[in-house]
Design a protein around this motif. Structure first.
Motif, PDB file in Angstrom:
ATOM      1  N   ARG A 127      76.774  14.711 -46.210  1.00  0.00           N
ATOM      2  CA  ARG A 127      75.187  15.369 -47.056  1.00  0.00           C
ATOM      3  C   ARG A 127      74.718  13.958 -46.901  1.00  0.00           C
ATOM      4  O   ARG A 127      72.967  13.787 -46.725  1.00  0.00           O
ATOM      5  CB  ARG A 127      75.226  15.893 -48.457  1.00  0.00           C
ATOM      6  N   GLN A 128      75.337  12.993 -47.055  1.00  0.00           N
ATOM      7  CA  GLN A 128      74.062  12.045 -47.267  1.00  0.00           C
ATOM      8  C   GLN A 128      73.352  11.117 -46.415  1.00  0.00           C
ATOM      9  O   GLN A 128      72.213  10.708 -45.854  1.00  0.00           O
ATOM     10  CB  GLN A 128      74.847  10.361 -48.815  1.00  0.00           C
ATOM     11  N   ARG A 129      74.438  11.161 -44.912  1.00  0.00           N
ATOM     12  CA  ARG A 129      74.419  10.067 -43.608  1.00  0.00           C
ATOM     13  C   ARG A 129      73.997  11.099 -43.154  1.00  0.00           C
ATOM     14  O   ARG A 129      73.180  10.794 -41.829  1.00  0.00           O
ATOM     15  CB  ARG A 129      75.532   9.867 -43.718  1.00  0.00           C
ATOM     16  N   PHE A 130      73.519  12.563 -42.671  1.00  0.00           N
ATOM     17  CA  PHE A 130      73.050  13.304 -41.842  1.00  0.00           C
ATOM     18  C   PHE A 130      72.125  14.683 -42.623  1.00  0.00           C
ATOM     19  O   PHE A 130      72.108  15.078 -43.803  1.00  0.00           O
ATOM     20  CB  PHE A 130      74.597  13.869 -41.360  1.00  0.00           C
ATOM     21  N   ALA A 131      71.541  14.704 -41.929  1.00  0.00           N
ATOM     22  CA  ALA A 131      70.570  16.448 -42.066  1.00  0.00           C
ATOM     23  C   ALA A 131      71.596  17.297 -42.019  1.00  0.00           C
ATOM     24  O   ALA A 131      71.663  17.915 -41.333  1.00  0.00           O
ATOM     25  CB  ALA A 131      69.872  16.236 -40.897  1.00  0.00           C
ATOM     26  N   PRO A 132      71.240  17.962 -42.991  1.00  0.00           N
ATOM     27  CA  PRO A 132      72.225  19.285 -43.401  1.00  0.00           C
ATOM     28  C   PRO A 132      72.538  20.131 -42.917  1.00  0.00           C
ATOM     29  O   PRO A 132      72.818  20.776 -41.783  1.00  0.00           O
ATOM     30  CB  PRO A 132      71.900  19.858 -44.622  1.00  0.00           C
ATOM     31  N   GLN A 133      70.387  20.352 -42.086  1.00  0.00           N
ATOM     32  CA  GLN A 133      70.933  21.487 -40.827  1.00  0.00           C
ATOM     33  C   GLN A 133      71.281  20.925 -40.059  1.00  0.00           C
ATOM     34  O   GLN A 133      70.675  22.557 -38.927  1.00  0.00           O
ATOM     35  CB  GLN A 133      68.970  22.205 -40.868  1.00  0.00           C
ATOM     36  N   ASN A 134      71.485  20.602 -38.951  1.00  0.00           N
ATOM     37  CA  ASN A 134      71.938  19.582 -38.309  1.00  0.00           C
ATOM     38  C   ASN A 134      73.246  19.430 -38.439  1.00  0.00           C
ATOM     39  O   ASN A 134      73.989  19.574 -36.698  1.00  0.00           O
ATOM     40  CB  ASN A 134      71.624  18.548 -37.641  1.00  0.00           C
ATOM     41  N   VAL A 135      74.187  19.829 -38.963  1.00  0.00           N
ATOM     42  CA  VAL A 135      75.308  19.830 -39.698  1.00  0.00           C
ATOM     43  C   VAL A 135      76.213  21.035 -39.754  1.00  0.00           C
ATOM     44  O   VAL A 135      76.277  22.018 -39.874  1.00  0.00           O
ATOM     45  CB  VAL A 135      76.156  18.219 -40.575  1.00  0.00           C
ATOM     46  N   ALA A 136      77.418  20.977 -38.537  1.00  0.00           N
ATOM     47  CA  ALA A 136      78.331  22.081 -38.880  1.00  0.00           C
ATOM     48  C   ALA A 136      79.183  21.631 -39.748  1.00  0.00           C
ATOM     49  O   ALA A 136      80.080  21.134 -39.331  1.00  0.00           O
ATOM     50  CB  ALA A 136      78.454  22.999 -37.770  1.00  0.00           C
ATOM     51  N   VAL A 137      79.829  22.590 -39.827  1.00  0.00           N
ATOM     52  CA  VAL A 137      81.664  22.715 -40.876  1.00  0.00           C
ATOM     53  C   VAL A 137      82.094  23.341 -40.264  1.00  0.00           C
ATOM     54  O   VAL A 137      82.072  24.295 -40.272  1.00  0.00           O
ATOM     55  CB  VAL A 137      81.686  22.330 -42.913  1.00  0.00           C
ATOM     56  N   VAL A 138      83.344  23.091 -39.539  1.00  0.00           N
ATOM     57  CA  VAL A 138      84.344  23.883 -38.747  1.00  0.00           C
ATOM     58  C   VAL A 138      85.674  23.468 -39.066  1.00  0.00           C
ATOM     59  O   VAL A 138      86.421  22.834 -39.260  1.00  0.00           O
ATOM     60  CB  VAL A 138      84.522  23.412 -36.863  1.00  0.00           C
ATOM     61  N   VAL A 139      86.042  24.611 -39.729  1.00  0.00           N
ATOM     62  CA  VAL A 139      87.262  24.653 -40.152  1.00  0.00           C
ATOM     63  C   VAL A 139      88.334  25.593 -39.341  1.00  0.00           C
ATOM     64  O   VAL A 139      88.170  26.972 -39.081  1.00  0.00           O
ATOM     65  CB  VAL A 139      87.573  25.324 -41.371  1.00  0.00           C
ATOM     66  N   ILE A 140      89.447  24.478 -38.814  1.00  0.00           N
ATOM     67  CA  ILE A 140      90.542  25.441 -37.379  1.00  0.00           C
ATOM     68  C   ILE A 140      91.384  25.221 -38.505  1.00  0.00           C
ATOM     69  O   ILE A 140      92.361  24.119 -38.959  1.00  0.00           O
ATOM     70  CB  ILE A 140      90.544  24.137 -36.727  1.00  0.00           C
ATOM     71  N   THR A 141      92.134  27.407 -38.381  1.00  0.00           N
ATOM     72  CA  THR A 141      93.347  26.906 -39.261  1.00  0.00           C
ATOM     73  C   THR A 141      94.161  27.674 -38.038  1.00  0.00           C
ATOM     74  O   THR A 141      94.234  28.592 -37.448  1.00  0.00           O
ATOM     75  CB  THR A 141      93.703  27.854 -40.257  1.00  0.00           C
ATOM     76  N   GLN A 142      95.489  26.930 -38.162  1.00  0.00           N
ATOM     77  CA  GLN A 142      96.576  27.738 -37.711  1.00  0.00           C
ATOM     78  C   GLN A 142      97.718  28.190 -38.218  1.00  0.00           C
ATOM     79  O   GLN A 142      97.705  27.848 -39.094  1.00  0.00           O
ATOM     80  CB  GLN A 142      97.325  26.643 -35.954  1.00  0.00           C
ATOM     81  N   SER A 143      98.015  29.816 -37.886  1.00  0.00           N
ATOM     82  CA  SER A 143      98.853  30.513 -39.037  1.00  0.00           C
ATOM     83  C   SER A 143     100.156  29.598 -37.889  1.00  0.00           C
ATOM     84  O   SER A 143     100.925  30.402 -37.018  1.00  0.00           O
ATOM     85  CB  SER A 143      98.888  32.084 -38.595  1.00  0.00           C
ATOM     86  N   ARG A 144     101.269  30.105 -39.190  1.00  0.00           N
ATOM     87  CA  ARG A 144     102.145  29.297 -38.471  1.00  0.00           C
ATOM     88  C   ARG A 144     103.339  30.543 -39.341  1.00  0.00           C
ATOM     89  O   ARG A 144     103.632  31.209 -40.797  1.00  0.00           O
ATOM     90  CB  ARG A 144     102.838  28.404 -39.224  1.00  0.00           C
ATOM     91  N   VAL A 191      88.933  29.677 -36.556  1.00  0.00           N
ATOM     92  CA  VAL A 191      87.823  28.795 -36.340  1.00  0.00           C
ATOM     93  C   VAL A 191      87.072  29.002 -37.944  1.00  0.00           C
ATOM     94  O   VAL A 191      86.843  30.456 -37.334  1.00  0.00           O
ATOM     95  CB  VAL A 191      87.373  28.129 -35.488  1.00  0.00           C
ATOM     96  N   SER A 192      85.963  28.833 -38.630  1.00  0.00           N
ATOM     97  CA  SER A 192      85.382  29.116 -39.416  1.00  0.00           C
ATOM     98  C   SER A 192      84.297  27.709 -39.087  1.00  0.00           C
ATOM     99  O   SER A 192      84.938  27.188 -39.436  1.00  0.00           O
ATOM    100  CB  SER A 192      85.970  29.161 -41.143  1.00  0.00           C
ATOM    101  N   ILE A 193      83.118  28.588 -38.704  1.00  0.00           N
ATOM    102  CA  ILE A 193      81.726  27.879 -38.603  1.00  0.00           C
ATOM    103  C   ILE A 193      81.009  28.002 -40.049  1.00  0.00           C
ATOM    104  O   ILE A 193      80.743  28.909 -40.225  1.00  0.00           O
ATOM    105  CB  ILE A 193      81.255  28.643 -36.829  1.00  0.00           C
ATOM    106  N   ASN A 194      80.784  27.172 -40.726  1.00  0.00           N
ATOM    107  CA  ASN A 194      79.932  27.063 -41.404  1.00  0.00           C
ATOM    108  C   ASN A 194      78.707  26.064 -41.429  1.00  0.00           C
ATOM    109  O   ASN A 194      78.953  25.124 -41.624  1.00  0.00           O
ATOM    110  CB  ASN A 194      80.619  25.811 -43.247  1.00  0.00           C
ATOM    111  N   ALA A 195      77.678  26.851 -41.850  1.00  0.00           N
ATOM    112  CA  ALA A 195      76.182  25.717 -41.867  1.00  0.00           C
ATOM    113  C   ALA A 195      76.664  24.722 -43.128  1.00  0.00           C
ATOM    114  O   ALA A 195      77.080  25.231 -44.181  1.00  0.00           O
ATOM    115  CB  ALA A 195      75.139  26.260 -42.830  1.00  0.00           C
ATOM    116  N   MET A 196      75.968  23.155 -42.967  1.00  0.00           N
ATOM    117  CA  MET A 196      76.140  22.266 -44.176  1.00  0.00           C
ATOM    118  C   MET A 196      75.746  22.266 -45.118  1.00  0.00           C
ATOM    119  O   MET A 196      76.576  22.363 -46.426  1.00  0.00           O
ATOM    120  CB  MET A 196      75.881  21.409 -43.493  1.00  0.00           C
ATOM    121  N   GLY A 197      74.601  22.884 -45.075  1.00  0.00           N
ATOM    122  CA  GLY A 197      74.270  23.209 -46.832  1.00  0.00           C
ATOM    123  C   GLY A 197      74.210  24.532 -47.321  1.00  0.00           C
ATOM    124  O   GLY A 197      74.348  24.312 -48.353  1.00  0.00           O
ATOM    125  N   ASP A 198      75.078  25.148 -47.101  1.00  0.00           N
ATOM    126  CA  ASP A 198      76.059  26.114 -47.556  1.00  0.00           C
ATOM    127  C   ASP A 198      77.443  26.029 -47.918  1.00  0.00           C
ATOM    128  O   ASP A 198      78.390  27.319 -48.358  1.00  0.00           O
ATOM    129  CB  ASP A 198      75.724  27.695 -46.488  1.00  0.00           C
TER     130      ASP A 198
END
Length: 117
Positions: A100-117, A74-81
């Protein structure tokens, strides 16, 4: 992953590199206006569930793996970055701009879930 906060959007990311395609689930998680960096808040919740840090550049991002499962990352990213490539993944750009238009970026995390196969 859906219990981390309020999932306000999701998409699938496809990236190609050196002939290999990686497919990831991407969740946009609104953590509310609690104190502290959003990446740290998400990482703390995952740590309590057995995840451990494999890399970080706080407060911008943190990478984690589930103990006992080397294939799941999992990679957790700040929305603003958060940065994406519109040329490679235009759908991702549409989702990011919408969140970014609908929510406060400082409160949102982008969670990228990757499973190796």
């Amino acid at each position: 992953m859906r219990t981390l906060g309020s999932v306000v959007a999701e998409t699938i990311s496809r990236e190609s590199w050196d002939g290999t395609e990686t497919v990831s689930d991407v969740l946009f998680v609104d953590m509310g206006s609690a104190t502290g960096p959003v990446v740290t808040r998400v990482a703390d919740r995952l740590r309590s569930k057995g995840w451990h840090t494999t890399g970080s550049d706080l407060p911008k991002w943190e990478a984690m793996r589930l103990s006992g499962n080397a294939e799941l990352e999992v990679s957790i990213n700040a929305m603003g970055d958060y940065i994406w490539d519109d040329m490679q993944d235009p759908q991702m750009g549409d989702v990011v701009r919408s969140v970014r238009q609908r929510f406060a970026p400082q409160n949102v995390a982008v969670v990228v879930i990757t499973q190796s196969r």
